[in-house]
Design a protein around this motif. Structure first.
Motif, PDB file in Angstrom:
ATOM      1  N   GLY A  49       0.835  -1.197   0.000  1.00  0.00           N
ATOM      2  CA  GLY A  49       0.000   0.000   0.000  1.00  0.00           C
ATOM      3  C   GLY A  49       0.867   1.242   0.000  1.00  0.00           C
ATOM      4  O   GLY A  49       2.094   1.174   0.032  1.00  0.00           O
ATOM      5  N   GLY A  50       0.218   2.405  -0.048  1.00  0.00           N
ATOM      6  CA  GLY A  50       0.962   3.662   0.011  1.00  0.00           C
ATOM      7  C   GLY A  50       1.499   4.150  -1.308  1.00  0.00           C
ATOM      8  O   GLY A  50       2.357   5.044  -1.341  1.00  0.00           O
ATOM      9  N   GLY A  51       0.996   3.615  -2.418  1.00  0.00           N
ATOM     10  CA  GLY A  51       1.490   4.030  -3.729  1.00  0.00           C
ATOM     11  C   GLY A  51       1.279   5.496  -4.027  1.00  0.00           C
ATOM     12  O   GLY A  51       2.048   6.110  -4.774  1.00  0.00           O
ATOM     13  N   SER A  52       0.250   6.105  -3.425  1.00  0.00           N
ATOM     14  CA  SER A  52      -0.028   7.523  -3.653  1.00  0.00           C
ATOM     15  C   SER A  52       1.103   8.422  -3.174  1.00  0.00           C
ATOM     16  O   SER A  52       1.250   9.554  -3.658  1.00  0.00           O
ATOM     17  N   PHE A  53       1.907   7.934  -2.213  1.00  0.00           N
ATOM     18  CA  PHE A  53       3.034   8.724  -1.745  1.00  0.00           C
ATOM     19  C   PHE A  53       4.016   9.025  -2.874  1.00  0.00           C
ATOM     20  O   PHE A  53       4.750  10.008  -2.818  1.00  0.00           O
ATOM     21  N   ASP A  98       7.568  -6.098   7.377  1.00  0.00           N
ATOM     22  CA  ASP A  98       8.099  -4.975   8.136  1.00  0.00           C
ATOM     23  C   ASP A  98       9.013  -4.102   7.280  1.00  0.00           C
ATOM     24  O   ASP A  98       9.036  -2.877   7.408  1.00  0.00           O
ATOM     25  N   VAL A  99       9.772  -4.754   6.389  1.00  0.00           N
ATOM     26  CA  VAL A  99      10.659  -4.012   5.489  1.00  0.00           C
ATOM     27  C   VAL A  99       9.831  -3.168   4.520  1.00  0.00           C
ATOM     28  O   VAL A  99      10.117  -1.986   4.290  1.00  0.00           O
ATOM     29  N   LEU A 100       8.779  -3.772   3.966  1.00  0.00           N
ATOM     30  CA  LEU A 100       7.906  -3.053   3.048  1.00  0.00           C
ATOM     31  C   LEU A 100       7.258  -1.858   3.735  1.00  0.00           C
ATOM     32  O   LEU A 100       7.189  -0.759   3.174  1.00  0.00           O
ATOM     33  N   ARG A 101       6.783  -2.079   4.957  1.00  0.00           N
ATOM     34  CA  ARG A 101       6.136  -0.996   5.693  1.00  0.00           C
ATOM     35  C   ARG A 101       7.117   0.147   5.947  1.00  0.00           C
ATOM     36  O   ARG A 101       6.768   1.323   5.814  1.00  0.00           O
ATOM     37  N   THR A 126       8.900   5.584   5.082  1.00  0.00           N
ATOM     38  CA  THR A 126      10.025   6.465   4.755  1.00  0.00           C
ATOM     39  C   THR A 126       9.722   7.303   3.524  1.00  0.00           C
ATOM     40  O   THR A 126       9.998   8.512   3.498  1.00  0.00           O
ATOM     41  N   THR A 127       9.130   6.671   2.515  1.00  0.00           N
ATOM     42  CA  THR A 127       8.758   7.398   1.294  1.00  0.00           C
ATOM     43  C   THR A 127       7.768   8.513   1.606  1.00  0.00           C
ATOM     44  O   THR A 127       7.921   9.652   1.141  1.00  0.00           O
ATOM     45  N   GLY A 128       6.751   8.191   2.406  1.00  0.00           N
ATOM     46  CA  GLY A 128       5.762   9.198   2.774  1.00  0.00           C
ATOM     47  C   GLY A 128       6.370  10.360   3.533  1.00  0.00           C
ATOM     48  O   GLY A 128       6.053  11.527   3.279  1.00  0.00           O
ATOM     49  N   CYS A 129       7.269  10.053   4.466  1.00  0.00           N
ATOM     50  CA  CYS A 129       7.913  11.106   5.250  1.00  0.00           C
ATOM     51  C   CYS A 129       8.825  11.976   4.390  1.00  0.00           C
ATOM     52  O   CYS A 129       8.878  13.200   4.558  1.00  0.00           O
ATOM     53  N   VAL A 130       9.543  11.345   3.458  1.00  0.00           N
ATOM     54  CA  VAL A 130      10.420  12.103   2.555  1.00  0.00           C
ATOM     55  C   VAL A 130       9.597  13.041   1.676  1.00  0.00           C
ATOM     56  O   VAL A 130       9.947  14.210   1.479  1.00  0.00           O
TER      57      VAL A 130
END
Length: 259
Positions: A29-33, A237-240, A245-249
């Protein structure tokens, strides 16, 4: 003859970001980031970038609903569907009436909130699994309180959406829904429906830039297919951590850009 790729770098970036977004959505998930900032990097205004990105990534949600339809709790559908439809419609309408500069300043906070929600989702998921493995008397929550609680989440999904699915699962769990597959299926149903009515609103209002949307949709679909092949092989856990990290960046970049 030497080809000049400099004028087309934005399409290269959009293709790459859409592929990555598709892989991320299939695996964690989180592709929108990734895909949403890529839309903005093309020079698309913030509101239209969000609308176009929502349309581009929606088909992947639709296929997920088809795959999980047998796990849906039928008795909960009235509240979930109603909250999804009215919440998503309201959120999309408010987005389209939001000034570009206002939404631009909201973006880093929305990205950061989505990253935080995604970051704590691991603990939430483990808590949900623990509840699911403990025998309890199954009961159906009251529909009106459930609708009232889910409506703001539907609104958020229609407005922006990152991390909204985990909020759906948490609320349903607090209302006594304990089976993990049911929680996941209802999460996908609500996200899909909220985005569907939002998409209809975006299309009717002319907020979707189709020349970018089609490119992103095709390559996000391709990335989703590739990601699905490797999803079970990767450490969750690695994926999360990668997604958070991507979202925060991305949030940090927009804080810097707006500063």
């Amino acid at each position: 003859m030497v080809l000049d790729f400099s004028s087309h770098w934005h399409y290269v970036w959009l293709v790459a970001a859409s592929l990555i977004a598709g892989v991320m959505n299939a695996m964690a998930g989180g592709g929108s980031f990734v895909s949403f900032p890529a839309m903005m990097a093309m020079g698309v205004l913030p509101v239209q970038a969000n609308a176009t990105n929502t349309v581009a990534l929606w088909p992947g949600q639709l296929t997920s609903v088809a795959a999980l339809r047998e796990d849906v709790h039928i008795k909960l559908l009235p509240a979930v569907v109603t909250a999804a439809v009215f919440g998503g419609l309201t959120g999309a309408a408010v987005l389209l009436r939001t000034k570009q500069v206002t939404f631009l300043h909201q973006i880093p906070w929305l990205l950061l909130m989505g990253a935080v929600i995604f970051g704590v989702s691991g603990r939430i998921s483990r808590w949900l699994w623990t509840r699911s493995s403990t025998p309890h008397v199954r009961h159906t929550p009251k529909m009106l309180p459930l609708f009232v609680t889910l409506f703001p989440i539907g609104f958020y999904i229609g407005y922006f959406g990152a991390g909204g699915g985990f909020l759906v699962m948490t609320v349903l769990a607090l209302f006594g829904v304990e089976e993990m597959h049911t929680l996941n299926a209802l999460k996908v149903v609500m996200a899909c429906l909220s985005n569907m009515v939002a998409i209809g609103t975006f299309i009717v209002s002319g907020a979707v830039l189709w020349r970018y949307c089609v490119v992103s949709m095709v390559f996000a679909g391709l990335g989703g297919y590739v990601g699905a092949q490797y999803a079970r092989r990767m450490n969750g856990d690695v994926l999360r951590a990668i997604v958070v990290t991507t979202g925060c960046v991305m949030a940090a970049y927009f804080f810097w850009r707006n500063g």
